[in-house]
Design a protein around this motif. Sequence first.
Motif, PDB file in Angstrom:
ATOM      1  N   ASP A  34       0.924  -1.301   0.020  1.00  0.00           N
ATOM      2  CA  ASP A  34       0.207  -0.052   0.111  1.00  0.00           C
ATOM      3  C   ASP A  34       0.875   1.199   0.093  1.00  0.00           C
ATOM      4  OD1 ASP A  34      -2.416  -1.705   0.095  1.00  0.00           O
ATOM      5  OD2 ASP A  34      -2.725  -1.316   2.140  1.00  0.00           O
ATOM      6  N   LEU A  35       1.839   1.461   0.837  1.00  0.00           N
ATOM      7  CA  LEU A  35       2.408   2.556   0.954  1.00  0.00           C
ATOM      8  C   LEU A  35       3.633   2.625  -0.380  1.00  0.00           C
ATOM      9  CD1 LEU A  35       3.658   4.974   2.630  1.00  0.00           C
ATOM     10  CD2 LEU A  35       5.495   3.434   3.661  1.00  0.00           C
ATOM     11  N   PHE A  36       3.931   1.682  -0.790  1.00  0.00           N
ATOM     12  CA  PHE A  36       4.789   1.750  -2.035  1.00  0.00           C
ATOM     13  C   PHE A  36       3.946   2.234  -3.164  1.00  0.00           C
ATOM     14  CE2 PHE A  36       5.752   0.135  -6.140  1.00  0.00           C
ATOM     15  CZ  PHE A  36       7.162   0.353  -6.350  1.00  0.00           C
ATOM     16  N   PHE A  37       2.548   1.809  -3.366  1.00  0.00           N
ATOM     17  CA  PHE A  37       1.713   2.501  -4.420  1.00  0.00           C
ATOM     18  C   PHE A  37       1.405   3.539  -4.278  1.00  0.00           C
ATOM     19  CE2 PHE A  37       1.631  -2.014  -5.868  1.00  0.00           C
ATOM     20  CZ  PHE A  37       1.756  -2.148  -7.204  1.00  0.00           C
ATOM     21  N   LYS A  38       1.214   3.840  -2.821  1.00  0.00           N
ATOM     22  CA  LYS A  38       0.594   5.398  -2.575  1.00  0.00           C
ATOM     23  C   LYS A  38       1.650   6.423  -2.894  1.00  0.00           C
ATOM     24  CE  LYS A  38      -0.454   8.599   1.557  1.00  0.00           C
ATOM     25  NZ  LYS A  38       0.216   9.560   0.578  1.00  0.00           N
ATOM     26  N   LYS A  39       2.976   6.333  -2.549  1.00  0.00           N
ATOM     27  CA  LYS A  39       4.138   7.000  -3.087  1.00  0.00           C
ATOM     28  C   LYS A  39       4.238   7.144  -4.720  1.00  0.00           C
ATOM     29  CE  LYS A  39       6.043   8.384   0.713  1.00  0.00           C
ATOM     30  NZ  LYS A  39       6.212   9.883   1.120  1.00  0.00           N
ATOM     31  N   LEU A  40       4.185   5.786  -5.193  1.00  0.00           N
ATOM     32  CA  LEU A  40       4.219   5.909  -6.654  1.00  0.00           C
ATOM     33  C   LEU A  40       3.020   6.593  -7.432  1.00  0.00           C
ATOM     34  CD1 LEU A  40       6.054   4.381  -8.850  1.00  0.00           C
ATOM     35  CD2 LEU A  40       4.153   2.582  -8.837  1.00  0.00           C
ATOM     36  N   GLU A  41       1.792   6.569  -6.805  1.00  0.00           N
ATOM     37  CA  GLU A  41       0.585   7.383  -7.372  1.00  0.00           C
ATOM     38  C   GLU A  41       0.629   8.718  -6.736  1.00  0.00           C
ATOM     39  OE1 GLU A  41      -2.410   4.303  -6.624  1.00  0.00           O
ATOM     40  OE2 GLU A  41      -2.695   4.352  -8.658  1.00  0.00           O
ATOM     41  N   ASP A  42       1.469   9.163  -6.127  1.00  0.00           N
ATOM     42  CA  ASP A  42       1.690  10.618  -5.725  1.00  0.00           C
ATOM     43  C   ASP A  42       2.356  11.394  -6.874  1.00  0.00           C
ATOM     44  OD1 ASP A  42       0.684  10.398  -3.179  1.00  0.00           O
ATOM     45  OD2 ASP A  42       2.447  10.570  -2.097  1.00  0.00           O
ATOM     46  N   VAL A  55      11.373   1.306   1.501  1.00  0.00           N
ATOM     47  CA  VAL A  55      11.345   0.734   3.007  1.00  0.00           C
ATOM     48  C   VAL A  55       9.628   1.032   3.361  1.00  0.00           C
ATOM     49  CG1 VAL A  55      11.829   1.005   5.441  1.00  0.00           C
ATOM     50  CG2 VAL A  55      13.591   1.244   3.494  1.00  0.00           C
ATOM     51  N   THR A  56       8.980  -0.248   3.828  1.00  0.00           N
ATOM     52  CA  THR A  56       7.591   0.067   4.167  1.00  0.00           C
ATOM     53  C   THR A  56       7.396   0.182   5.809  1.00  0.00           C
ATOM     54  OG1 THR A  56       7.271  -2.562   4.090  1.00  0.00           O
ATOM     55  CG2 THR A  56       6.806  -1.175   2.118  1.00  0.00           C
TER      56      THR A  56
END
Length: 193
Positions: free
Chosen positions: A3-11, A51-52
């Motif tokens: 989730d955190l990875f894709f949140k950063k990516l989609e920012d 890093v998650t």
Amino acid sequence: MFDLFFKKLEDRISLTDAEKELIKSHLIPKKLRRRQYLLQEGEVCKYAAFVTKGALRAYTVDEKDNEHIVQFALEGWMISDLYSFITGEPATYTIDALEDSELILMSQASRQELMQQIPSFLQFSYFQIQNAYIALQRRITDLISLSTEEKYTKLIKTYPHIVERVPQHMIASYLGLTPETLSRTRKQMAKNK
């Protein structure tokens, strides 16, 4: 975990569900215990790590066995030996976990494939490399031009979570100081408040 990875990516970029699934198929979850290595100097850096959970550091050791920390990475940050990752040459840095950590790894081959298949991922990769270069340039300038107090003050303001989670001797190493110099600086700053 993703989730955190894709949140950063989609920012930074827009992705379709199919593109997210393709990216996810290239990601490798990894857990590290405190003090466990992700990379050791001399190995080839095969992965960039996101890093998650937890905290990592990248450092080099000189001929007198002194550690020189070049980077910390907390949740939401990337870490690797970028030179080794891109060129395939042996790493000059060691990367280990300061806390029990959870990471998402991506290989260079996966990165290349995703950049070819997803145009916005190429844009994201360019953005990541650009930001890494800017951060490096700022760090070098700060190390050579700021006073000890200014270096520490900037670190506190820019990355307050690092100061809360990382031992002072490692912060001193990151700032290019001895632990004693950092201790004196902190005492002087407290006295001046």
